[in-house]
Scaffold this active site. Structure first.
Site, PDB file in Angstrom:
ATOM      1  CB  CYS A 101      20.523  80.085  31.625  1.00  0.00           C
ATOM      2  SG  CYS A 101      21.200  81.745  31.602  1.00  0.00           S
ATOM      3  CB  SER A 103      23.079  71.296  33.727  1.00  0.00           C
ATOM      4  OG  SER A 103      24.195  70.458  33.984  1.00  0.00           O
ATOM      5  CD  GLU A 110      25.761  83.167  37.744  1.00  0.00           C
ATOM      6  OE1 GLU A 110      24.576  83.172  37.359  1.00  0.00           O
ATOM      7  OE2 GLU A 110      26.224  84.062  38.483  1.00  0.00           O
TER       8      GLU A 110
HETATM    9  P1  NAD Z   1      26.586  71.367  31.406  1.00  0.00           P
HETATM   10  O1  NAD Z   1      26.375  71.404  32.870  1.00  0.00           O
HETATM   11  O2  NAD Z   1      26.317  70.088  30.688  1.00  0.00           O
HETATM   12  O3  NAD Z   1      28.067  71.773  31.007  1.00  0.00           O
HETATM   13  C1  NAD Z   1      28.676  72.949  31.486  1.00  0.00           C
HETATM   14  C2  NAD Z   1      30.167  72.748  31.564  1.00  0.00           C
HETATM   15  O4  NAD Z   1      30.442  71.723  32.507  1.00  0.00           O
HETATM   16  C3  NAD Z   1      30.856  72.341  30.260  1.00  0.00           C
HETATM   17  O5  NAD Z   1      32.064  73.043  30.137  1.00  0.00           O
HETATM   18  C4  NAD Z   1      31.109  70.866  30.447  1.00  0.00           C
HETATM   19  O6  NAD Z   1      32.246  70.395  29.766  1.00  0.00           O
HETATM   20  C5  NAD Z   1      31.320  70.767  31.944  1.00  0.00           C
HETATM   21  N1  NAD Z   1      30.993  69.452  32.486  1.00  0.00           N
HETATM   22  C6  NAD Z   1      30.145  68.528  31.961  1.00  0.00           C
HETATM   23  N2  NAD Z   1      30.121  67.439  32.740  1.00  0.00           N
HETATM   24  C7  NAD Z   1      30.969  67.666  33.774  1.00  0.00           C
HETATM   25  C8  NAD Z   1      31.379  66.909  34.900  1.00  0.00           C
HETATM   26  N3  NAD Z   1      30.908  65.684  35.128  1.00  0.00           N
HETATM   27  N4  NAD Z   1      32.244  67.480  35.752  1.00  0.00           N
HETATM   28  C9  NAD Z   1      32.703  68.712  35.547  1.00  0.00           C
HETATM   29  N5  NAD Z   1      32.358  69.471  34.488  1.00  0.00           N
HETATM   30  C10 NAD Z   1      31.508  68.961  33.610  1.00  0.00           C
HETATM   31  O7  NAD Z   1      25.692  72.557  30.849  1.00  0.00           O
HETATM   32  P2  NAD Z   1      25.449  72.955  29.346  1.00  0.00           P
HETATM   33  O8  NAD Z   1      24.637  71.872  28.695  1.00  0.00           O
HETATM   34  O9  NAD Z   1      26.708  73.380  28.705  1.00  0.00           O
HETATM   35  O10 NAD Z   1      24.545  74.274  29.531  1.00  0.00           O
HETATM   36  C11 NAD Z   1      23.182  74.199  29.703  1.00  0.00           C
HETATM   37  C12 NAD Z   1      22.788  74.418  31.146  1.00  0.00           C
HETATM   38  O11 NAD Z   1      23.453  75.547  31.666  1.00  0.00           O
HETATM   39  C13 NAD Z   1      21.310  74.734  31.290  1.00  0.00           C
HETATM   40  O12 NAD Z   1      20.831  74.099  32.452  1.00  0.00           O
HETATM   41  C14 NAD Z   1      21.290  76.235  31.456  1.00  0.00           C
HETATM   42  O13 NAD Z   1      20.142  76.745  32.092  1.00  0.00           O
HETATM   43  C15 NAD Z   1      22.518  76.461  32.241  1.00  0.00           C
HETATM   44  N6  NAD Z   1      23.009  77.818  32.055  1.00  0.00           N
HETATM   45  C16 NAD Z   1      22.991  78.684  33.098  1.00  0.00           C
HETATM   46  C17 NAD Z   1      23.434  79.979  32.917  1.00  0.00           C
HETATM   47  C18 NAD Z   1      23.445  80.989  34.023  1.00  0.00           C
HETATM   48  O14 NAD Z   1      24.068  82.037  33.841  1.00  0.00           O
HETATM   49  N7  NAD Z   1      22.813  80.736  35.143  1.00  0.00           N
HETATM   50  C19 NAD Z   1      23.893  80.380  31.678  1.00  0.00           C
HETATM   51  C20 NAD Z   1      23.907  79.456  30.648  1.00  0.00           C
HETATM   52  C21 NAD Z   1      23.479  78.170  30.849  1.00  0.00           C
END
Ligand code: NAD
Length: 482
Positions: free
Chosen positions: A259, A204, A225
């Site tokens: 995403c 995110s 990403e």
């Molecule tokens: P997220 O940001 O909540 O989590 C992603 C990763 O970050 C996980 O491994 C999580 O454990 C880690 N994380 C969570 N909090 C953290 C912190 N405080 N510090 C460091 N790492 C932390 O995202 P999500 O809910 O897993 O995925 C959904 C989001 O990802 C959506 O916004 C989606 O659009 C985006 N996304 C983007 C792509 C792309 O290729 N651009 C692909 C898939 C998902």
């Protein structure tokens, strides 16, 4: 919250172990620069491919356990992209690795210039839950192709896939080359405190900011990403049936947890009714004719967690309470993590569904009369990761492509650009920094080292002492080059 040394997320990973894994990978950097050559990288990629083939049934089972993902969808959207990345890298790696000659410039005649990609060193990959295998192992392919050691943290929200990735990697690579560290945000924070050479984060925008702030402390380079609201525009010249097929697939595959899923659709008023009818027909064709059939469709995924299902349920409820109209679906059973494929109209800008990334199977359909207003609205928000245009007129699509900024544009299709390994995959601004896939992924994990060799250059003529002759030569050089 796990403390520094407590076991995390069911595995015996603790702070000391993370530090030890990192130290081991770091220690191998100098040796790997030479030993992890073209042939060794090919072997590593082959090993990963073999593991994907060998563990295919386990992968399908893990994704079914995590969110009821249909087996065919796992093959198409999780395994195929990674295998394709591997096949593409194996085919082109020699060329990607080859130092590129650069023509001498006038001022440096007598020198030979090259750009040589070198591995960045030890890289961190943090993956999200929505395509938990694809988005963990896809970047790993690029990182290995570029010659790096990798620490990989899968998402804790897809626990079965996370465990599977850990075991698949452990039986395929020594931890000094690739190590999986399972766990949640606390584990990610611990990893982010280490001085990695590159951080590749998918997730995110909110967590992306945290990652970039952490990278600033060690001056690690980043690929981010991220996500956001990707719009689709259906123009007056669109074929509504064809548009509906692609939009419904893009939106409801993985239950909208993609995403680059079309977040919402702007449709020209002259085709709006036909598009809605075609979307309804497409939902019925793909997932069942009535709500009960859809509820039990084996081809429709579940929402990843109760919390996310509640959030989507609230998005629908709060929008309808404020005057939006559900055209199809709308049913949700958060306990079973089910949200029906939903079409919703008459949304307004102040509703949550118009403001946050929907990331689920809820599609607002917004009729428009004036394209300028649509473009102004897109321009007023964060730059999308993807933008989709549907119209038979190429100039319509071209005008929108030229007038908007987004990570990618899909014309008369959705999602498929992800599968094109020749295209850079990434966002711009709030949807991301840098790009993945194929050669772009290889470059993300490589440093482009500039190498200049003297052969018979005349530059020393300009060295001190600055005699009148040298001064005249400098003046002459200035005139010639500037
Ligand atoms: P997220 O940001 O909540 O989590 C992603 C990763 O970050 C996980 O491994 C999580 O454990 C880690 N994380 C969570 N909090 C953290 C912190 N405080 N510090 C460091 N790492 C932390 O995202 P999500 O809910 O897993 O995925 C959904 C989001 O990802 C959506 O916004 C989606 O659009 C985006 N996304 C983007 C792509 C792309 O290729 N651009 C692909 C898939 C998902």
């Amino acid at each position: 919250m796990p403390t520094a040394d407590a076991p995390v997320a069911g595995t015996a990973v603790d702070g000391d172990r993370i530090a030890a894994l990192f130290a081991a990978q770091r220690q191998g950097v100098a040796v790997r620069r030479v030993s992890f050559d073209y042939a060794a990288r090919l072997v590593a990629l082959e090993r990963l491919r073999d593991a994907l083939v060998r563990r295919e049934a386990d992968i399908v089972a893990a994704l079914a356990a995590d969110f009821g993902k249909p087996a065919t969808e796992v093959l198409l959207t999780e395994i195929l992209p990674v295998r394709q990345e591997i096949a593409h890298a194996r085919r082109h790696l020699r060329r990607w690795m080859r130092p590129r000659r650069v023509r001498p410039t006038l001022g440096l005649i007598g020198t030979a210039a090259r750009v040589r990609p070198e591995p960045k060193g030890v890289c961190l990959i943090i993956a999200p839950w929505n395509y938990p295998l694809n988005l963990a192992l896809g970047p790993l392919v690029s990182a290995l192709a570029a010659g790096n050691a990798v620490m990989l943290k899968p998402s804790e929200l897809a626990p079965a896939t996370s465990t599977l990735i850990a075991s698949l990697i452990a039986e395929t690579f020594p931890p000094g080359l690739v190590a999986v560290v399972e766990g949640d945000a606390a584990v990610a924070e611990r990893l982010l405190a280490l001085p990695f050479d590159h951080i590749f984060f998918t997730g995110s925008p909110a967590v992306g900011r945290i990652v970039m702030a952490a990278a600033a402390r060690t001056l690690a380079s980043v690929t981010l990403e991220l996500g956001g609201k990707s719009p689709a525009i259906v123009g007056p010249g669109a074929d509504p049936r064809k548009a509906a097929r692609w939009i419904a697939w893009g939106k409801f595959a993985n239950a909208g947890q993609t995403c680059i899923a079309p977040d919402h659709v702007f449709v020209h008023r002259s085709v709006a009714d036909r598009l809605v009818a075609a979307l309804e027909a497409e939902i019925a064709r793909a997932y069942g004719a009535d709500p009960s059939a859809r509820r039990h469709s084996p081809d429709y995924a579940r929402i990843v967690s109760r919390r996310h299902a509640d959030r989507l349920h609230d998005l629908i409820e709060s929008a309808t309470a404020a005057g939006a109209q559900v055209l199809a679906g709308g049913e949700a059973d958060p306990v079973a993590r089910y949200v029906a494929p939903t079409l919703i109209a008459r949304t307004t800008l102040d509703m949550a569904v118009s403001q946050e990334e929907i990331f689920g199977p809820v599609l607002p359909v917004i009729a428009y009369d004036d394209l300028d207003q649509v473009i102004a609205r897109i321009d007023a928000g964060p730059k999308p990761l993807a933008l989709y245009v549907f119209d038979r007129s190429r100039s319509f699509a071209e005008a929108i492509t030229a007038r908007t900024s987004s990570g990618a544009v899909g014309i008369n299709l959705t999602l498929a650009h992800f599968l094109h390994v020749g295209l850079p995959f990434g966002g711009i601004g709030q949807s991301g920094i840098g790009a993945a896939h194929g050669e772009h992924g290889f470059r993300a994990f490589s440093h482009e080292k500039a190498i200049l060799r003297d052969r018979f250059s005349v530059t020393p003529l300009l060295f001190p002492p600055y005699t009148p002759l040298v001064q005249r030569l400098v003046r002459l050089t200035l005139r010639l080059l500037g």
